[in-house]
Each structure stands twice: as C-alpha cells, then as structure tokens.
Write a protein that holds these residues in place. Structure first.
Motif, PDB file in Angstrom:
ATOM      1  N   ASN A  18      28.171  46.566  34.877  1.00 26.51           N
ATOM      2  CA  ASN A  18      28.082  47.661  33.918  1.00 26.51           C
ATOM      3  C   ASN A  18      29.421  48.373  33.866  1.00 26.51           C
ATOM      4  O   ASN A  18      29.936  48.828  34.899  1.00 26.51           O
ATOM      5  N   ASN A  19      30.005  48.481  32.676  1.00 24.39           N
ATOM      6  CA  ASN A  19      31.326  49.085  32.527  1.00 24.39           C
ATOM      7  C   ASN A  19      31.265  50.592  32.264  1.00 24.39           C
ATOM      8  O   ASN A  19      32.277  51.206  31.916  1.00 24.39           O
ATOM      9  N   GLY A  20      30.086  51.170  32.419  1.00 24.56           N
ATOM     10  CA  GLY A  20      29.909  52.591  32.168  1.00 24.56           C
ATOM     11  C   GLY A  20      29.339  52.886  30.807  1.00 24.56           C
ATOM     12  O   GLY A  20      28.812  53.979  30.568  1.00 24.56           O
ATOM     13  N   LYS A  21      29.425  51.920  29.888  1.00 16.91           N
ATOM     14  CA  LYS A  21      28.892  52.069  28.545  1.00 16.91           C
ATOM     15  C   LYS A  21      27.801  51.046  28.242  1.00 16.91           C
ATOM     16  O   LYS A  21      26.848  51.341  27.533  1.00 16.91           O
TER      17      LYS A  21
ATOM     18  N   LYS B  17      44.575  19.197  39.258  1.00 19.60           N
ATOM     19  CA  LYS B  17      44.678  17.832  38.736  1.00 19.60           C
ATOM     20  C   LYS B  17      44.128  16.794  39.703  1.00 19.60           C
ATOM     21  O   LYS B  17      43.823  15.661  39.311  1.00 19.60           O
ATOM     22  N   ASP B  18      44.003  17.149  40.983  1.00 21.89           N
ATOM     23  CA  ASP B  18      43.454  16.237  41.988  1.00 21.89           C
ATOM     24  C   ASP B  18      41.966  16.461  42.222  1.00 21.89           C
ATOM     25  O   ASP B  18      41.403  15.967  43.208  1.00 21.89           O
ATOM     26  N   SER B  19      41.336  17.250  41.343  1.00 23.57           N
ATOM     27  CA  SER B  19      39.902  17.546  41.406  1.00 23.57           C
ATOM     28  C   SER B  19      39.519  18.372  42.629  1.00 23.57           C
ATOM     29  O   SER B  19      38.373  18.344  43.070  1.00 23.57           O
ATOM     30  N   HIS B  20      40.475  19.118  43.178  1.00 26.32           N
ATOM     31  CA  HIS B  20      40.197  19.996  44.314  1.00 26.32           C
ATOM     32  C   HIS B  20      39.996  21.418  43.796  1.00 26.32           C
ATOM     33  O   HIS B  20      40.729  21.884  42.917  1.00 26.32           O
ATOM     34  N   THR B  21      38.992  22.126  44.326  1.00 25.58           N
ATOM     35  CA  THR B  21      38.683  23.465  43.853  1.00 25.58           C
ATOM     36  C   THR B  21      39.078  24.527  44.874  1.00 25.58           C
ATOM     37  O   THR B  21      38.805  24.400  46.068  1.00 25.58           O
ATOM     38  N   THR B  22      39.741  25.568  44.370  1.00 23.10           N
ATOM     39  CA  THR B  22      40.164  26.706  45.179  1.00 23.10           C
ATOM     40  C   THR B  22      39.780  27.993  44.449  1.00 23.10           C
ATOM     41  O   THR B  22      39.201  27.954  43.355  1.00 23.10           O
ATOM     42  N   LEU B  23      40.126  29.148  45.028  1.00 29.65           N
ATOM     43  CA  LEU B  23      39.717  30.437  44.481  1.00 29.65           C
ATOM     44  C   LEU B  23      40.936  31.299  44.172  1.00 29.65           C
ATOM     45  O   LEU B  23      41.864  31.386  44.973  1.00 29.65           O
ATOM     46  N   GLY B  24      40.901  31.947  42.998  1.00 26.00           N
ATOM     47  CA  GLY B  24      41.973  32.835  42.596  1.00 26.00           C
ATOM     48  C   GLY B  24      41.433  34.141  42.047  1.00 26.00           C
ATOM     49  O   GLY B  24      40.226  34.292  41.838  1.00 26.00           O
ATOM     50  N   LEU B  25      42.338  35.095  41.796  1.00 26.26           N
ATOM     51  CA  LEU B  25      41.947  36.422  41.348  1.00 26.26           C
ATOM     52  C   LEU B  25      42.579  36.783  40.010  1.00 26.26           C
ATOM     53  O   LEU B  25      43.698  36.349  39.689  1.00 26.26           O
ATOM     54  N   LEU B  26      41.843  37.606  39.248  1.00 32.32           N
ATOM     55  CA  LEU B  26      42.321  38.179  37.993  1.00 32.32           C
ATOM     56  C   LEU B  26      42.027  39.671  38.011  1.00 32.32           C
ATOM     57  O   LEU B  26      41.135  40.140  38.732  1.00 32.32           O
ATOM     58  N   THR B  27      42.743  40.427  37.181  1.00 37.33           N
ATOM     59  CA  THR B  27      42.511  41.860  37.041  1.00 37.33           C
ATOM     60  C   THR B  27      42.289  42.201  35.578  1.00 37.33           C
ATOM     61  O   THR B  27      42.740  41.490  34.675  1.00 37.33           O
ATOM     62  N   SER B  28      41.601  43.327  35.352  1.00 41.56           N
ATOM     63  CA  SER B  28      41.345  43.773  33.988  1.00 41.56           C
ATOM     64  C   SER B  28      41.166  45.277  33.972  1.00 41.56           C
ATOM     65  O   SER B  28      40.570  45.862  34.892  1.00 41.56           O
ATOM     66  N   ALA B  29      41.654  45.909  32.915  1.00 41.54           N
ATOM     67  CA  ALA B  29      41.467  47.349  32.752  1.00 41.54           C
ATOM     68  C   ALA B  29      40.133  47.670  32.096  1.00 41.54           C
ATOM     69  O   ALA B  29      39.563  48.748  32.319  1.00 41.54           O
ATOM     70  N   ASP B  30      39.615  46.724  31.285  1.00 42.05           N
ATOM     71  CA  ASP B  30      38.403  47.001  30.513  1.00 42.05           C
ATOM     72  C   ASP B  30      37.257  46.022  30.745  1.00 42.05           C
ATOM     73  O   ASP B  30      36.163  46.194  30.204  1.00 42.05           O
ATOM     74  N   GLY B  31      37.488  44.965  31.514  1.00 42.84           N
ATOM     75  CA  GLY B  31      36.445  43.978  31.759  1.00 42.84           C
ATOM     76  C   GLY B  31      36.346  42.889  30.713  1.00 42.84           C
ATOM     77  O   GLY B  31      35.508  41.988  30.832  1.00 42.84           O
ATOM     78  N   PHE B  32      37.208  42.941  29.691  1.00 36.62           N
ATOM     79  CA  PHE B  32      37.189  41.933  28.628  1.00 36.62           C
ATOM     80  C   PHE B  32      38.494  41.121  28.567  1.00 36.62           C
ATOM     81  O   PHE B  32      38.469  39.911  28.357  1.00 36.62           O
ATOM     82  N   SER B  33      39.610  41.788  28.733  1.00 37.35           N
ATOM     83  CA  SER B  33      40.911  41.123  28.746  1.00 37.35           C
ATOM     84  C   SER B  33      41.364  40.981  30.195  1.00 37.35           C
ATOM     85  O   SER B  33      41.458  41.985  30.913  1.00 37.35           O
ATOM     86  N   TRP B  34      41.666  39.753  30.607  1.00 34.73           N
ATOM     87  CA  TRP B  34      41.918  39.468  32.011  1.00 34.73           C
ATOM     88  C   TRP B  34      43.301  38.885  32.208  1.00 34.73           C
ATOM     89  O   TRP B  34      43.783  38.112  31.382  1.00 34.73           O
ATOM     90  N   LYS B  35      43.914  39.263  33.344  1.00 30.88           N
ATOM     91  CA  LYS B  35      45.254  38.801  33.686  1.00 30.88           C
ATOM     92  C   LYS B  35      45.231  38.159  35.058  1.00 30.88           C
ATOM     93  O   LYS B  35      44.770  38.752  36.032  1.00 30.88           O
ATOM     94  N   LEU B  36      45.728  36.925  35.151  1.00 26.87           N
ATOM     95  CA  LEU B  36      45.816  36.240  36.429  1.00 26.87           C
ATOM     96  C   LEU B  36      46.883  36.870  37.310  1.00 26.87           C
ATOM     97  O   LEU B  36      47.926  37.314  36.818  1.00 26.87           O
ATOM     98  N   LEU B  37      46.640  36.919  38.621  1.00 26.78           N
ATOM     99  CA  LEU B  37      47.734  37.222  39.547  1.00 26.78           C
ATOM    100  C   LEU B  37      48.787  36.140  39.442  1.00 26.78           C
ATOM    101  O   LEU B  37      48.495  35.010  39.045  1.00 26.78           O
ATOM    102  N   SER B  38      50.015  36.461  39.794  1.00 30.36           N
ATOM    103  CA  SER B  38      51.068  35.458  39.737  1.00 30.36           C
ATOM    104  C   SER B  38      50.775  34.315  40.696  1.00 30.36           C
ATOM    105  O   SER B  38      50.113  34.515  41.716  1.00 30.36           O
ATOM    106  N   GLU B  39      51.263  33.135  40.368  1.00 29.00           N
ATOM    107  CA  GLU B  39      51.016  31.965  41.191  1.00 29.00           C
ATOM    108  C   GLU B  39      52.107  31.819  42.243  1.00 29.00           C
ATOM    109  O   GLU B  39      53.287  32.036  41.976  1.00 29.00           O
ATOM    110  N   GLN B  40      51.690  31.442  43.429  1.00 24.53           N
ATOM    111  CA  GLN B  40      52.651  31.293  44.537  1.00 24.53           C
ATOM    112  C   GLN B  40      53.436  30.011  44.412  1.00 24.53           C
ATOM    113  O   GLN B  40      52.893  28.991  44.004  1.00 24.53           O
TER     114      GLN B  40
END
Length: 292
Positions: A201-204, A269-292
């Motif tokens: 719930n985003n408050g609205k 590309k090797d079919s291996h799954t890992t976990l990453g993070l994104l951020t958003s100010a409104d819950g609709f538009s998302w930005k990935l953290l930079s890649e290492q």
C-alpha cells in the motif's frame, strides 16, 4: 542499510537463488528464498525454502533451510494471532499445494500446514496445481493471492493469478473471489500468463507488481482500493544488467524510510539465478542499483 554502498547482484551463491521475500525486523532483514540445486527441476530433493539474515545486504549470515526438501516460493511473512506466518508451496511433486509455517522468533519454523486446497478445483485451474502464495493483512482479514495453471484453453501452459480471503483466525474457511475467472489472465505481451505477486500500500491505494509472462518474463503492475477489484495495468521496464540478461521476475517490495525497495530474481546467460535490488520514489518507476 546504506544503499550507496550496494551493487547488483547483492547476493549470489553456487545454488540458484529464487523467489525472494524480505521481512524487515528491528535489527536487520530476514531474507527468505527458494534454494534450487543440482540443475534438475523435477526432483523434490533439489528444492527447499531457505532463510538468511543480513543487516546491510553485504554480509549474510546463518543461511539455512527452514523447510524440508520439496518446498519452494516463500511469500510475505505476516504477524497473525501473535505469531509469524510464512506462506509457501510444495514443489515439484503433484499435487502442488499451498502451505504455511508458524514461528515465534523468525528463526524456528513449524512443519507445513496445508490450506486453500479447494483452489486446486477451480474451473480455470486445469492443472490442479496452486503455487506462489502471497499474504496481505487488512485489519482482521487475511487475503491470499495465488497462481494456478491452465493447460487446456491456451496454446501452452499458462499461469493465472487468483484471489481468496478469510476472516477465520484458524485459516480454514476461505472465500475465493475468482471462481469463474482469474484475477490476472493472459495478455498480448504475456500469452503464457503471470506469476509471483507482491502487494503493498503506497498510502493512497494498493499496488500489485508481478512477473508477467513465463518465456519472455518482465514486470507489470495493477492497482486497487479494496484488494479485490484491480485496474490500470502497466508495464515496468528496467535496464539490462548482466545478472538478469535472460529474464527477471519474482519481485518483492518493502518500504525504507525514504524510498521503496524491490528485491528481484535475475537469470544470467548461463541460466544461473541471483538476487538484486531496485529503488523507487513512488513504487511505479524503478531504478536498479549499479552493477559491480
């Protein structure tokens, strides 16, 4: 957690890490996930629900299985009648069923309790399987979003999202609101349906973000004021990083002080799954953290 110190993927192991969910506690974060090992999808001994603890998403500790073998896809941890409750599913043996475990400390979890078995008999759930449970509390009412599969009315197996709720403290009596048709079906952009729902719930209003499509998987969202009637579907596009070049999905969203956070499963590309993070100010538009 200092977001500026983090880089994607935030966590990777030799096992495939799938289906993340996060419980934010006073001293850090409990990260629940599906542990998939040995690259044989069909064997129950290669699947389990696991948990690790982190204070900063840099250092992870006490990584261990919290279910037996043959279980997967943890959903939202909620507090219910004085205990924590974690929904997940049996997998991959048929019938695939929903279950939950109880805990008093987020560390020790009960054996699985199966529930909502009637969802296997829905007319649009032709495969008689129920997966990917998500719990949402609304006062004393508990909502459950889940996924069934239709192998009859589509060109290929299609995952469809359903909904039920209960006012029963024992979680035995459920009302399914999607008996005649699913909440989320197939779209032109996703002819094989949807899965892996997260709701906040985003408050609205309530926002649901989910994995849209199976082969060409991406993210989409819908919104609601009552958790039953949903509308305004939109696609969420994110940039490509190497850890999610093949596909990405299974989002989970929670609130930090100044932004929304999303943890996401990516397949490389090797079919291996890992976990990453994104951020958003409104819950609709998302930005990935930079890649290492």
């Amino acid at each position: 957690m200092n977001i500026k110190e983090l880089h994607n993927p935030v966590w990777k192991r030799s096992d495939n890490l799938r289906d993340p969910s996060v419980y934010k506690a006073s001293d850090g974060y409990y990260l629940f996930y599906s542990r998939y090992s040995n690259n044989d999808w069909s064997r129950p001994e290669n699947w389990s629900v696991a948990c690790t603890f982190t204070r900063d998403f840099i250092h992870f500790e006490n990584d261990r299985d919290i279910s037996g073998k043959g279980f997967a896809s943890p959903g939202d941890v909620i507090q219910w009648n004085g205990k924590y409750i974690l929904p997940y599913q049996s997998y991959p043996d048929v019938p695939t069923m929903l279950c939950y475990s109880l805990s008093e400390d987020l560390k020790n979890w009960s054996d699985p309790v199966f529930f909502l078995e009637e969802a296997m008999e829905l007319p649009w759930n032709q495969a008689n399987r129920v997966i990917d449970p998500t719990f949402v509390t609304e006062g004393e009412r508990l909502h459950c979003f889940f996924v069934g599969t239709d192998r009859v009315h589509y060109q290929s197996a299609t995952n469809l999202v359903g909904h039920a709720y209960t006012d029963d403290p024992e979680l035995k009596k459920w009302i399914i609101t999607t008996v005649d048709k699913p909440l989320i079906g197939a779209y032109d952009e996703a002819p094989d349906g949807a899965e892996n729902v997260t709701v906040f719930n985003n408050g609205k209003e309530w926002v649901m973000i989910y994995s849209e499509g199976l082969k060409n998987q991406h993210l989409a969202y819908i919104v609601s004021t009552d958790l039953i009637h949903w509308h305004s579907r939109g696609r969420i596009d994110i940039p490509v990083q190497s850890w999610l070049t093949t596909r990405y999905g299974a989002p989970f969203v929670w609130k930090e002080d100044d932004c929304w956070m999303m943890i996401l499963m990516g397949e490389d590309k090797d079919s291996h799954t890992t976990l990453g993070l994104l951020t958003s100010a409104d819950g609709f538009s998302w930005k990935l953290l930079s890649e290492q």
